[in-house]
Design a protein around this motif. Structure first.
Motif, PDB file in Angstrom:
ATOM      1  N   VAL A 112      37.771  32.387  37.307  1.00 57.97           N
ATOM      2  CA  VAL A 112      37.574  31.785  38.623  1.00 57.97           C
ATOM      3  C   VAL A 112      38.495  32.513  39.580  1.00 57.97           C
ATOM      4  CG1 VAL A 112      37.808  29.684  39.986  1.00 57.97           C
ATOM      5  CG2 VAL A 112      37.011  29.537  37.629  1.00 57.97           C
ATOM      6  N   PRO A 113      37.999  33.022  40.695  1.00 59.16           N
ATOM      7  CA  PRO A 113      36.628  32.953  41.178  1.00 59.16           C
ATOM      8  C   PRO A 113      35.740  33.974  40.478  1.00 59.16           C
ATOM      9  CG  PRO A 113      37.934  34.193  42.736  1.00 59.16           C
ATOM     10  CD  PRO A 113      38.871  33.705  41.659  1.00 59.16           C
ATOM     11  N   ASN A 114      34.431  33.732  40.555  1.00 49.62           N
ATOM     12  CA  ASN A 114      33.446  34.660  40.007  1.00 49.62           C
ATOM     13  C   ASN A 114      32.241  34.709  40.934  1.00 49.62           C
ATOM     14  OD1 ASN A 114      31.558  32.517  39.250  1.00 49.62           O
ATOM     15  ND2 ASN A 114      33.049  32.015  37.664  1.00 49.62           N
ATOM     16  N   ALA A 145      35.048  27.530  46.585  1.00 51.66           N
ATOM     17  CA  ALA A 145      36.200  28.405  46.361  1.00 51.66           C
ATOM     18  C   ALA A 145      36.088  29.143  45.034  1.00 51.66           C
ATOM     19  CB  ALA A 145      37.490  27.599  46.403  1.00 51.66           C
ATOM     20  N   GLY A 146      35.263  28.648  44.114  1.00 47.52           N
ATOM     21  CA  GLY A 146      35.092  29.288  42.825  1.00 47.52           C
ATOM     22  C   GLY A 146      34.088  30.426  42.835  1.00 47.52           C
ATOM     23  N   VAL A 147      33.311  30.542  43.916  1.00 49.15           N
ATOM     24  CA  VAL A 147      32.295  31.594  44.031  1.00 49.15           C
ATOM     25  C   VAL A 147      32.740  32.568  45.105  1.00 49.15           C
ATOM     26  CG1 VAL A 147      29.891  32.103  44.550  1.00 49.15           C
ATOM     27  CG2 VAL A 147      30.475  30.013  43.334  1.00 49.15           C
ATOM     28  N   SER A 148      32.696  33.837  44.786  1.00 47.48           N
ATOM     29  CA  SER A 148      33.150  34.863  45.713  1.00 47.48           C
ATOM     30  C   SER A 148      32.289  36.101  45.556  1.00 47.48           C
ATOM     31  CB  SER A 148      34.626  35.183  45.439  1.00 47.48           C
ATOM     32  OG  SER A 148      35.129  36.063  46.404  1.00 47.48           O
ATOM     33  N   GLN A 153      29.621  23.472  41.443  1.00 42.30           N
ATOM     34  CA  GLN A 153      30.719  24.421  41.473  1.00 42.30           C
ATOM     35  C   GLN A 153      31.242  24.462  42.890  1.00 42.30           C
ATOM     36  OE1 GLN A 153      29.683  28.362  40.196  1.00 42.30           O
ATOM     37  NE2 GLN A 153      31.782  28.901  39.766  1.00 42.30           N
TER      38      GLN A 153
END
Length: 95
Positions: free
Chosen positions: A63-65, A24-27, A21
């Motif tokens: 996204v993001p998650n 940028a998709g994880v926040s 992943q």
């Protein structure tokens, strides 16, 4: 039988090694979808997927998650709440 289970497990492990992943998709934050939103999105997946075929504004995955917790909720929502475990638990008649 055990050989087939071992082969399936090895194949799943090999394929999961390819999964990644992007950062940028994880926040993080109060507004970022986490476990509970993942659970909800997993539960409504069948309807969201049908809607996504007709509208570009509908997505089946946020996204993001928050990453792992969102993914876990999504998985639980699809398999348990979405009926995945129900269909796999039907007993076959003997005979």
């Amino acid at each position: 039988m055990i050989g087939r289970i071992a082969a399936a497990f090895a194949l799943a492990l090999l394929l999961s090694a390819c999964a990644s992943q992007i950062d940028a998709g994880v926040s993080a934050g109060a507004e970022v979808p986490g476990f509970w939103w993942g659970l909800w999105h997993g539960f409504i997946f069948p309807w969201a997927w049908i809607g996504s075929l007709f509208s570009p504004d509908i997505a089946v995955y946020a996204v993001p998650n928050t990453g792992g917790w969102y993914d876990f909720g999504f998985f639980v929502g699809i398999t348990v709440l979405g009926g995945g475990s129900f269909f796999g638990s039907k007993k076959r008649g003997s005979g």
